[in-house]
Motif scaffolding. Structure first.
Motif, PDB file in Angstrom:
ATOM      1  N   ASN A  30       0.805  -1.237   0.000  1.00 35.23           N
ATOM      2  CA  ASN A  30       0.000   0.000   0.000  1.00 35.23           C
ATOM      3  C   ASN A  30       0.834   1.281   0.000  1.00 35.23           C
ATOM      4  O   ASN A  30       0.421   2.287  -0.584  1.00 35.23           O
ATOM      5  CB  ASN A  30      -1.005  -0.016   1.156  1.00 35.23           C
ATOM      6  CG  ASN A  30      -0.348  -0.054   2.515  1.00 35.23           C
ATOM      7  OD1 ASN A  30       0.705  -0.662   2.672  1.00 35.23           O
ATOM      8  ND2 ASN A  30      -0.945   0.584   3.479  1.00 35.23           N
ATOM      9  N   LEU A  31       1.977   1.245   0.692  1.00 39.38           N
ATOM     10  CA  LEU A  31       2.883   2.402   0.705  1.00 39.38           C
ATOM     11  C   LEU A  31       4.286   1.832   0.492  1.00 39.38           C
ATOM     12  O   LEU A  31       5.103   1.802   1.428  1.00 39.38           O
ATOM     13  CB  LEU A  31       2.786   3.122   2.062  1.00 39.38           C
ATOM     14  CG  LEU A  31       1.410   3.673   2.457  1.00 39.38           C
ATOM     15  CD1 LEU A  31       1.300   3.883   3.954  1.00 39.38           C
ATOM     16  CD2 LEU A  31       1.134   4.989   1.733  1.00 39.38           C
ATOM     17  N   PRO A  32       4.566   1.361  -0.706  1.00 43.15           N
ATOM     18  CA  PRO A  32       5.742   0.493  -0.883  1.00 43.15           C
ATOM     19  C   PRO A  32       7.082   1.117  -0.462  1.00 43.15           C
ATOM     20  O   PRO A  32       7.798   0.538   0.364  1.00 43.15           O
ATOM     21  CB  PRO A  32       5.723   0.176  -2.383  1.00 43.15           C
ATOM     22  CG  PRO A  32       4.297   0.356  -2.778  1.00 43.15           C
ATOM     23  CD  PRO A  32       3.762   1.463  -1.932  1.00 43.15           C
ATOM     24  N   LEU A  33       7.421   2.272  -1.010  1.00 40.88           N
ATOM     25  CA  LEU A  33       8.741   2.837  -0.694  1.00 40.88           C
ATOM     26  C   LEU A  33       8.748   3.454   0.709  1.00 40.88           C
ATOM     27  O   LEU A  33       9.724   3.341   1.449  1.00 40.88           O
ATOM     28  CB  LEU A  33       9.127   3.903  -1.731  1.00 40.88           C
ATOM     29  CG  LEU A  33      10.593   4.335  -1.657  1.00 40.88           C
ATOM     30  CD1 LEU A  33      11.523   3.201  -2.063  1.00 40.88           C
ATOM     31  CD2 LEU A  33      10.852   5.561  -2.535  1.00 40.88           C
ATOM     32  N   PHE A  34       7.669   4.083   1.041  1.00 44.30           N
ATOM     33  CA  PHE A  34       7.540   4.727   2.351  1.00 44.30           C
ATOM     34  C   PHE A  34       7.751   3.702   3.477  1.00 44.30           C
ATOM     35  O   PHE A  34       8.536   3.916   4.418  1.00 44.30           O
ATOM     36  CB  PHE A  34       6.137   5.360   2.390  1.00 44.30           C
ATOM     37  CG  PHE A  34       5.719   6.008   3.668  1.00 44.30           C
ATOM     38  CD1 PHE A  34       6.628   6.409   4.626  1.00 44.30           C
ATOM     39  CD2 PHE A  34       4.367   6.230   3.913  1.00 44.30           C
ATOM     40  CE1 PHE A  34       6.209   7.015   5.808  1.00 44.30           C
ATOM     41  CE2 PHE A  34       3.947   6.831   5.091  1.00 44.30           C
ATOM     42  CZ  PHE A  34       4.866   7.210   6.041  1.00 44.30           C
ATOM     43  N   LEU A  35       7.073   2.543   3.374  1.00 44.36           N
ATOM     44  CA  LEU A  35       7.175   1.565   4.460  1.00 44.36           C
ATOM     45  C   LEU A  35       8.503   0.814   4.433  1.00 44.36           C
ATOM     46  O   LEU A  35       9.046   0.461   5.480  1.00 44.36           O
ATOM     47  CB  LEU A  35       5.999   0.592   4.408  1.00 44.36           C
ATOM     48  CG  LEU A  35       4.642   1.215   4.756  1.00 44.36           C
ATOM     49  CD1 LEU A  35       3.525   0.190   4.626  1.00 44.36           C
ATOM     50  CD2 LEU A  35       4.648   1.799   6.167  1.00 44.36           C
ATOM     51  N   MET A  36       9.042   0.584   3.230  1.00 44.51           N
ATOM     52  CA  MET A  36      10.340  -0.101   3.165  1.00 44.51           C
ATOM     53  C   MET A  36      11.420   0.772   3.807  1.00 44.51           C
ATOM     54  O   MET A  36      12.266   0.291   4.573  1.00 44.51           O
ATOM     55  CB  MET A  36      10.687  -0.416   1.706  1.00 44.51           C
ATOM     56  CG  MET A  36      11.894  -1.305   1.553  1.00 44.51           C
ATOM     57  SD  MET A  36      11.674  -2.922   2.336  1.00 44.51           S
ATOM     58  CE  MET A  36      10.974  -3.867   1.001  1.00 44.51           C
ATOM     59  N   THR A  37      11.377   2.057   3.524  1.00 43.06           N
ATOM     60  CA  THR A  37      12.405   2.954   4.065  1.00 43.06           C
ATOM     61  C   THR A  37      12.203   3.192   5.566  1.00 43.06           C
ATOM     62  O   THR A  37      13.148   3.489   6.283  1.00 43.06           O
ATOM     63  CB  THR A  37      12.391   4.302   3.324  1.00 43.06           C
ATOM     64  OG1 THR A  37      11.061   4.845   3.401  1.00 43.06           O
ATOM     65  CG2 THR A  37      12.772   4.140   1.870  1.00 43.06           C
ATOM     66  N   TRP A  38      10.985   3.047   6.020  1.00 36.36           N
ATOM     67  CA  TRP A  38      10.675   3.188   7.447  1.00 36.36           C
ATOM     68  C   TRP A  38      11.363   2.086   8.260  1.00 36.36           C
ATOM     69  O   TRP A  38      11.606   2.208   9.454  1.00 36.36           O
ATOM     70  CB  TRP A  38       9.155   3.164   7.604  1.00 36.36           C
ATOM     71  CG  TRP A  38       8.569   3.273   8.980  1.00 36.36           C
ATOM     72  CD1 TRP A  38       7.646   2.428   9.531  1.00 36.36           C
ATOM     73  CD2 TRP A  38       8.801   4.284   9.973  1.00 36.36           C
ATOM     74  NE1 TRP A  38       7.314   2.849  10.790  1.00 36.36           N
ATOM     75  CE2 TRP A  38       8.004   3.985  11.083  1.00 36.36           C
ATOM     76  CE3 TRP A  38       9.628   5.413  10.016  1.00 36.36           C
ATOM     77  CZ2 TRP A  38       7.992   4.767  12.246  1.00 36.36           C
ATOM     78  CZ3 TRP A  38       9.622   6.190  11.174  1.00 36.36           C
ATOM     79  CH2 TRP A  38       8.810   5.860  12.266  1.00 36.36           C
ATOM     80  N   LYS A  39      11.686   0.977   7.583  1.00 38.90           N
ATOM     81  CA  LYS A  39      12.432  -0.098   8.231  1.00 38.90           C
ATOM     82  C   LYS A  39      13.924  -0.034   7.864  1.00 38.90           C
ATOM     83  O   LYS A  39      14.795  -0.228   8.712  1.00 38.90           O
ATOM     84  CB  LYS A  39      11.872  -1.453   7.810  1.00 38.90           C
ATOM     85  CG  LYS A  39      10.409  -1.649   8.203  1.00 38.90           C
ATOM     86  CD  LYS A  39       9.981  -3.084   8.045  1.00 38.90           C
ATOM     87  CE  LYS A  39       8.476  -3.240   8.227  1.00 38.90           C
ATOM     88  NZ  LYS A  39       7.925  -2.603   9.412  1.00 38.90           N
ATOM     89  N   LEU A  40      14.187   0.229   6.584  1.00 43.84           N
ATOM     90  CA  LEU A  40      15.591   0.184   6.156  1.00 43.84           C
ATOM     91  C   LEU A  40      16.415   1.296   6.825  1.00 43.84           C
ATOM     92  O   LEU A  40      17.556   1.060   7.242  1.00 43.84           O
ATOM     93  CB  LEU A  40      15.683   0.319   4.626  1.00 43.84           C
ATOM     94  CG  LEU A  40      17.100   0.203   4.064  1.00 43.84           C
ATOM     95  CD1 LEU A  40      17.698  -1.184   4.339  1.00 43.84           C
ATOM     96  CD2 LEU A  40      17.129   0.492   2.549  1.00 43.84           C
ATOM     97  N   ALA A  41      15.842   2.489   6.950  1.00 40.51           N
ATOM     98  CA  ALA A  41      16.618   3.605   7.515  1.00 40.51           C
ATOM     99  C   ALA A  41      17.089   3.316   8.946  1.00 40.51           C
ATOM    100  O   ALA A  41      18.293   3.413   9.230  1.00 40.51           O
ATOM    101  CB  ALA A  41      15.812   4.905   7.436  1.00 40.51           C
ATOM    102  N   PRO A  42      16.198   2.913   9.863  1.00 42.98           N
ATOM    103  CA  PRO A  42      16.709   2.614  11.212  1.00 42.98           C
ATOM    104  C   PRO A  42      17.595   1.377  11.256  1.00 42.98           C
ATOM    105  O   PRO A  42      18.521   1.312  12.082  1.00 42.98           O
ATOM    106  CB  PRO A  42      15.431   2.408  12.045  1.00 42.98           C
ATOM    107  CG  PRO A  42      14.354   2.115  11.064  1.00 42.98           C
ATOM    108  CD  PRO A  42      14.732   2.835   9.807  1.00 42.98           C
ATOM    109  N   ALA A  43      17.318   0.401  10.371  1.00 41.31           N
ATOM    110  CA  ALA A  43      18.174  -0.803  10.355  1.00 41.31           C
ATOM    111  C   ALA A  43      19.615  -0.407  10.014  1.00 41.31           C
ATOM    112  O   ALA A  43      20.563  -0.852  10.661  1.00 41.31           O
ATOM    113  CB  ALA A  43      17.641  -1.811   9.342  1.00 41.31           C
TER     114      ALA A  43
END
Ligand code: NAD
Length: 485
Positions: A159-172
């Motif tokens: 539903n929010l593909p890049l937004f949600l992926m980056t919401w995890k990738l950035a803190p990881a």
């Protein structure tokens, strides 16, 4: 991977150890534009072999340059990723709208801007993170040393593909991990570009990897012996599968799952504001936001007025081509999801509901998966449309008389993600909001976010919280070190 116009095609390959690669068996599937039903391109299907390769590359990278990279340099790399996302904003927004069917203006304003902001936020945040320390009289000093969890699997929805992926990738990345991303099979394009962006920003090869595919690919990641944690956003039922797959290796888990969020309008609310925001919180992104309010409860004194004005505004929403600037509601993400949503409209009819607006597929489209924004009244609390997550442009509206009766209905659900409360009474705003079983409650607003705050759901809407310190703690391990004095 070339995208120049909205008709162009993009081949989505895996990104492993800094390179785009095909599957060893060359298997692919077709990615379909939900607004036109045209094929956008082929997507590689990753099996255990690709997952193994990606995990091995991530593990190897943890022992390389990434391990000892100075904090400031790592933070600058995150910032650079944000910059590169914004440099390619038009292209990424176009890809996101082609893949999801959402209006282009929305992709630009929300998905891509917020994706960049996720990196900017954690680039700053990581430089401020301290740790616990305790002086134990004159006996010892204890302090907690922070280290990355290791190899983390990031599994995301459509539903929010890049937004949600980056919401995890950035803190990881901020916490020093190496990642293997598994984007949704329904929306693989922007995640594919993200691999290239990370490389250009200076992320060492192997730190960020991506394997495309269906649920089996996610399952292979979830059960993998050498993956230390899984951060997952998606359906509740999938969360249970991941939990089972991860159990033998006791992985850390972070889940952001489904919701059936109440939107409560008291008679003393600013009705104008409440109605305007409710149109947005019900139908933005075609209702395909986990935080959308899909169960609307209105105090009886203003019920009729609310319904009239809410229906009037809803009828004004233009359903149409995602690339048309006037469009407010685009196409649902896939044929499967479209059929699911239409199925719920049939159920609503069978259950005796009344459609105040919508109730059917949008007219005037030869192709594509368009559904009219739908307001349903007259359904009881046991109706499937009131209880189950539809995840489309469909809301139910129910009147209430007392707070007690309201609270019972609001909390009578397995879900507990978010809620909105509309009132001008401060006491009620704090008192009633605190009794709602949800991870996030907005008062007189919706979707207003500060990335430092805890984000997530309770009950079957999630496990743990994301945001600021919460994300950082999930992506870190602590070793308590005791120094005897
Ligand atoms: P989904 O659970 O079907 O798929 C999500 C991801 O999981 C996809 O990448 C999919 O391939 C993968 N997957 C499927 N089966 C798997 C398995 N057995 N093991 C590992 N991975 C597997 O969800 P969806 O339909 O893509 O997304 C819609 C759902 O996401 C809704 O329920 C919505 O509420 C939820 N959501 C929640 C939040 C939140 O923050 N709480 C945000 C967005 C979406």
């Amino acid at each position: 991977m070339k995208t120049e116009t909205k008709q162009s095609v993009m081949e989505c390959l895996h990104f492993i150890n800094g390179e785009y690669v095909k599957s060893s068996n060359a298997k692919t599937f077709e990615n379909v534009n939900p607004a036109t039903e045209e094929v956008l391109g082929n997507v590689a299907i990753g099996g255990t072999e690709e997952v193994d390769q990606a995990v091995a590359a991530a593990r190897e990278a943890l022992n390389g340059e990434w391990k000892n990279m100075p904090l400031k340099k790592r933070s600058n790399i995150l910032r650079k990723i944000g910059d590169l996302i914004l440099d390619r904003k038009d292209e990424l927004a176009e890809l996101e709208s082609l893949d999801t069917g959402k209006p282009l203006w929305l992709s630009q304003k929300v998905d891509i801007d917020r994706a960049a902001n996720n990196f900017y936020f954690f680039a700053d945040y990581m430089t401020t993170v301290g740790t616990e320390a305790y002086e134990q009289d004159d006996i010892a000093i204890h302090y907690a040393k922070r280290r990355p969890v290791g190899v983390v699997g990031l599994i995301n929805p459509w539903n929010l593909p890049l937004f949600l992926m980056t919401w995890k990738l950035a803190p990881a990345l901020a916490a020093g991990n190496a990642a293997v991303m598994k984007p949704s099979e329904v929306t693989p394009m922007t995640a594919t570009v993200l691999g290239e962006i990370c490389k250009e920003a200076g992320v060492p090869d192997g730190v960020v990897n991506m394997v495309h595919g269906f649920g089996e690919t996610g399952a292979a990641l979830s059960s993998h012996e050498d993956v230390d944690a899984i951060a997952f956003t998606g359906e509740t039922i999938t969360g249970t599968e991941i939990m089972k797959a991860a159990a033998p290796t006791l992985k850390k888990l972070s889940f952001e799952l489904g919701g059936k969020n109440p939107n409560i309008i008291f008679a003393d609310a600013d009705l104008e504001d409440a109605i305007e925001t409710t149109v947005r919180s019900s139908f933005i992104n075609q209702g395909e936001v986990c935080l959308c309010g899909s169960r609307i409860y209105v105090e009886r004194q203003v019920y009729d007025e609310f319904l009239d004005r809410f229906a009037e505004k809803t009828k004004e929403l233009v359903v149409g081509d995602p690339f048309d600037a006037d469009t407010k509601v685009g196409a649902l993400v896939s044929e499967e999801h479209y059929q699911k949503v239409l199925g719920y409209l049939d159920i609503a009819k069978e259950e005796g509901g009344t459609f105040l607006t919508g109730g059917k597929a949008a007219e005037g489209f030869d192709k594509g998966f368009f559904v009219e924004p739908t307001i349903i009244t007259g359904l009881g609390k046991d109706s499937r449309c009131v209880r189950e997550e539809i995840f489309g442009p469909v809301v139910t509206v129910v009147p209430f008389d007392t707070e007690e009766e309201l609270l019972e209905q609001v909390n009578d659900t397995h879900y507990g993600l978010s809620a909105s409360v509309w009132t001008s009474d401060v006491k009620r705003a704090t008192g009633f909001s605190g009794k709602i079983e949800a991870g996030i409650v907005w008062v007189n607003t919706w979707f207003l976010r500060d990335l430092r705050t805890p984000f997530g759901g309770m009950k079957r809407s999630g496990l743990g919280r994301e945001g600021g310190a919460h994300s950082f703690d999930f992506y870190s391990e602590l070793t308590n070190i005791t120094l005897k004095m």
